[in-house]
Motif scaffolding. Sequence first.
Motif, PDB file in Angstrom:
ATOM      1  N   ALA A   1     -71.331 103.092 -44.949  1.00 32.48           N
ATOM      2  CA  ALA A   1     -71.792 102.766 -46.308  1.00 32.48           C
ATOM      3  C   ALA A   1     -72.480 101.418 -46.362  1.00 32.48           C
ATOM      4  O   ALA A   1     -73.355 101.189 -47.206  1.00 32.48           O
ATOM      5  N   GLN A   2     -72.113 100.508 -45.458  1.00 33.06           N
ATOM      6  CA  GLN A   2     -72.731  99.186 -45.407  1.00 33.06           C
ATOM      7  C   GLN A   2     -74.024  99.170 -44.596  1.00 33.06           C
ATOM      8  O   GLN A   2     -74.662  98.129 -44.460  1.00 33.06           O
ATOM      9  N   GLY A   3     -74.401 100.315 -44.052  1.00 37.85           N
ATOM     10  CA  GLY A   3     -75.641 100.390 -43.293  1.00 37.85           C
ATOM     11  C   GLY A   3     -75.502 100.089 -41.819  1.00 37.85           C
ATOM     12  O   GLY A   3     -76.510  99.997 -41.109  1.00 37.85           O
ATOM     13  N   ARG A   4     -74.259  99.936 -41.338  1.00 38.30           N
ATOM     14  CA  ARG A   4     -74.052  99.721 -39.897  1.00 38.30           C
ATOM     15  C   ARG A   4     -73.975 101.095 -39.240  1.00 38.30           C
ATOM     16  O   ARG A   4     -72.900 101.643 -39.028  1.00 38.30           O
ATOM     17  N   ALA A   5     -75.133 101.637 -38.917  1.00 40.67           N
ATOM     18  CA  ALA A   5     -75.219 103.046 -38.556  1.00 40.67           C
ATOM     19  C   ALA A   5     -75.115 103.326 -37.070  1.00 40.67           C
ATOM     20  O   ALA A   5     -75.235 104.481 -36.653  1.00 40.67           O
ATOM     21  N   ALA A   6     -74.903 102.305 -36.246  1.00 42.73           N
ATOM     22  CA  ALA A   6     -74.864 102.516 -34.795  1.00 42.73           C
ATOM     23  C   ALA A   6     -73.662 101.808 -34.205  1.00 42.73           C
ATOM     24  O   ALA A   6     -73.283 100.718 -34.643  1.00 42.73           O
ATOM     25  N   ALA A   7     -73.051 102.444 -33.211  1.00 43.00           N
ATOM     26  CA  ALA A   7     -71.874 101.868 -32.558  1.00 43.00           C
ATOM     27  C   ALA A   7     -71.924 102.162 -31.073  1.00 43.00           C
ATOM     28  O   ALA A   7     -72.333 103.246 -30.644  1.00 43.00           O
ATOM     29  N   ALA A   8     -71.509 101.190 -30.277  1.00 39.73           N
ATOM     30  CA  ALA A   8     -71.384 101.384 -28.833  1.00 39.73           C
ATOM     31  C   ALA A   8     -69.954 101.805 -28.526  1.00 39.73           C
ATOM     32  O   ALA A   8     -69.002 101.242 -29.076  1.00 39.73           O
ATOM     33  N   VAL A   9     -69.818 102.789 -27.658  1.00 40.37           N
ATOM     34  CA  VAL A   9     -68.497 103.287 -27.274  1.00 40.37           C
ATOM     35  C   VAL A   9     -68.403 103.323 -25.756  1.00 40.37           C
ATOM     36  O   VAL A   9     -69.402 103.508 -25.058  1.00 40.37           O
ATOM     37  N   GLU A  10     -67.216 103.125 -25.246  1.00 42.78           N
ATOM     38  CA  GLU A  10     -67.009 103.108 -23.798  1.00 42.78           C
ATOM     39  C   GLU A  10     -67.318 104.474 -23.178  1.00 42.78           C
ATOM     40  O   GLU A  10     -67.007 105.517 -23.750  1.00 42.78           O
ATOM     41  N   ASP A  11     -67.914 104.427 -21.996  1.00 41.67           N
ATOM     42  CA  ASP A  11     -68.273 105.649 -21.270  1.00 41.67           C
ATOM     43  C   ASP A  11     -67.806 105.522 -19.817  1.00 41.67           C
ATOM     44  O   ASP A  11     -68.363 104.724 -19.060  1.00 41.67           O
ATOM     45  N   PRO A  12     -66.751 106.276 -19.440  1.00 42.45           N
ATOM     46  CA  PRO A  12     -66.049 107.265 -20.244  1.00 42.45           C
ATOM     47  C   PRO A  12     -65.129 106.619 -21.278  1.00 42.45           C
ATOM     48  O   PRO A  12     -64.791 105.439 -21.170  1.00 42.45           O
ATOM     49  N   GLY A  13     -64.722 107.422 -22.249  1.00 38.41           N
ATOM     50  CA  GLY A  13     -63.836 106.949 -23.302  1.00 38.41           C
ATOM     51  C   GLY A  13     -63.188 108.137 -23.990  1.00 38.41           C
ATOM     52  O   GLY A  13     -63.465 109.297 -23.660  1.00 38.41           O
ATOM     53  N   HIS A  14     -62.349 107.837 -24.958  1.00 41.08           N
ATOM     54  CA  HIS A  14     -61.602 108.900 -25.629  1.00 41.08           C
ATOM     55  C   HIS A  14     -62.562 109.763 -26.438  1.00 41.08           C
ATOM     56  O   HIS A  14     -63.205 109.285 -27.380  1.00 41.08           O
ATOM     57  N   ASN A  15     -62.681 111.032 -26.094  1.00 42.37           N
ATOM     58  CA  ASN A  15     -63.675 111.890 -26.750  1.00 42.37           C
ATOM     59  C   ASN A  15     -63.356 112.141 -28.216  1.00 42.37           C
ATOM     60  O   ASN A  15     -64.255 112.263 -29.049  1.00 42.37           O
ATOM     61  N   PHE A  16     -62.079 112.209 -28.576  1.00 45.15           N
ATOM     62  CA  PHE A  16     -61.741 112.466 -29.975  1.00 45.15           C
ATOM     63  C   PHE A  16     -62.120 111.270 -30.850  1.00 45.15           C
ATOM     64  O   PHE A  16     -62.643 111.435 -31.949  1.00 45.15           O
ATOM     65  N   TYR A  17     -61.866 110.059 -30.365  1.00 43.13           N
ATOM     66  CA  TYR A  17     -62.273 108.877 -31.118  1.00 43.13           C
ATOM     67  C   TYR A  17     -63.790 108.853 -31.276  1.00 43.13           C
ATOM     68  O   TYR A  17     -64.313 108.510 -32.343  1.00 43.13           O
TER      69      TYR A  17
END
Length: 486
Positions: free
Chosen positions: A198-214
Amino acid sequence: MPENWTSSRLGGHVDLHLDLGAEGGRRSRLEAALREAIRSGRLSTGTPLPSTRGLARELGLSRGTVTAAYDQLAEQGYVTTRPGAATRVADVPPHLSAQTPPAVTSPRTPSPAHDLRPGRPDLGAFPTRAWLAATRRVLDRARPEAFGAGDPQGQVELRIALADYLGRTRGVLTTPDRIVVTSGYYQAVRLLCGVLSAQGRAAAAVEDPGHNFYRETVRRAGLTTYPLPVDAYGADVTALAGPAHTVFLTPSHHYPTGVPLHPSRRQAVSAWARATGGLIVEDDYDGEFRYDRHPVGALQSLAPDNVVYCGTTSKTLGPGLRLAWSVLPPDLVAPVVRAKEEADQYSETLGQLILADVIATHAYDRHIRAARLRYRRRRELLIERVSTFPGLTTHGVPAGLHTLVTLPPDGPTEAALLTTCATRGLALRGLTELHHTPTADRPGGLLIGFAAPPERGYPAALDALSGVLAESFTGPGTPGRRVPRP
């Protein structure tokens, strides 16, 4: 005579609703109503019926009418009677039922014989006595308001206890007003991501590999995810020079590789957040469980205004408590609390008060220390077993509730091993599905949990795992190495 009757004195303990209808004689209407209640399953086998005197008084009938109805139902096999004892509902055979209800199948997967899935604690070690003692204390001193609507931010007693505990044991810099209690870690992630979107922070980096459900939870909230490669030093935070304004990390014990984030990278990602206004979401995954040294402190202390610190009781006590918490930068507290209120108003309150007592009396600390000893022993036994098979490589520091084992390129595939394990009643996870973009060239591996089996069942689980590995790597009937027992 009323058509519908509810008595609080049925069998002295329960209520019963009867539709007596309007046609026919009194005895036949009572008989039909009781028969319908039994045949429909509303009265289950063994349920005691009221005494003839009591039921007659409730319905305004003669005792003889009720006795006759009971006798008729007994002859038909619906109830059982015995001198000096209550009349009870009989075990009605199928041919007496109005219709045999369809078989109900549980949507859950049947429990495996040996649960070696990662991230699951030994539920049999739950501190029942400490929890019971805390429950008594809480109920003894609880005001009536404790049973009313709760605070969307979380009970203040728990937030005070958490602020003290997290500062003392994890190095977290916080005050109670910056903590929000949620119904589990997944809800914490959903609420936060909804606010960020909602604040416009539309992108996030996630660990690879990482928890797929998260990862999928972040995506469903409307954020685009970018992979952050993980190596022997943890997440490569130098790859953050992109569109992502938020990064999700497990710095204490990376899931699934089991490595902690290197100190230089902790400093680097904290500097990135302070310089760019970026946000770090710290999942303190297995933060309490380090076996070779004191646990690594929380990353949050390096940039408290740019880090959301998340913790939960799922792995320390059990996921059934549905209790988690987020320590938020000041500007995110109000919007996350509003999102929590809109989602489900508040988390269950009594459990929060009990957990607050368990923490404040240091029973939580004692439980964690005992769990560390138990899990360290189990991890050592697992490593000993796996090390007898050349080609298998274990990863990660002595910590957490699982060990990652990667497979040799010329050995059995991950899929084949998982299939064999499933046929032998062994439940564990594969590595492939945890990659941001699973491809055939990714190395295969197994995530083997060592915490979930009960204490007495762990040796059998290790035996079953060793049997699968021996067959897969030496072949059935091959004189292989002797597998040591715990």
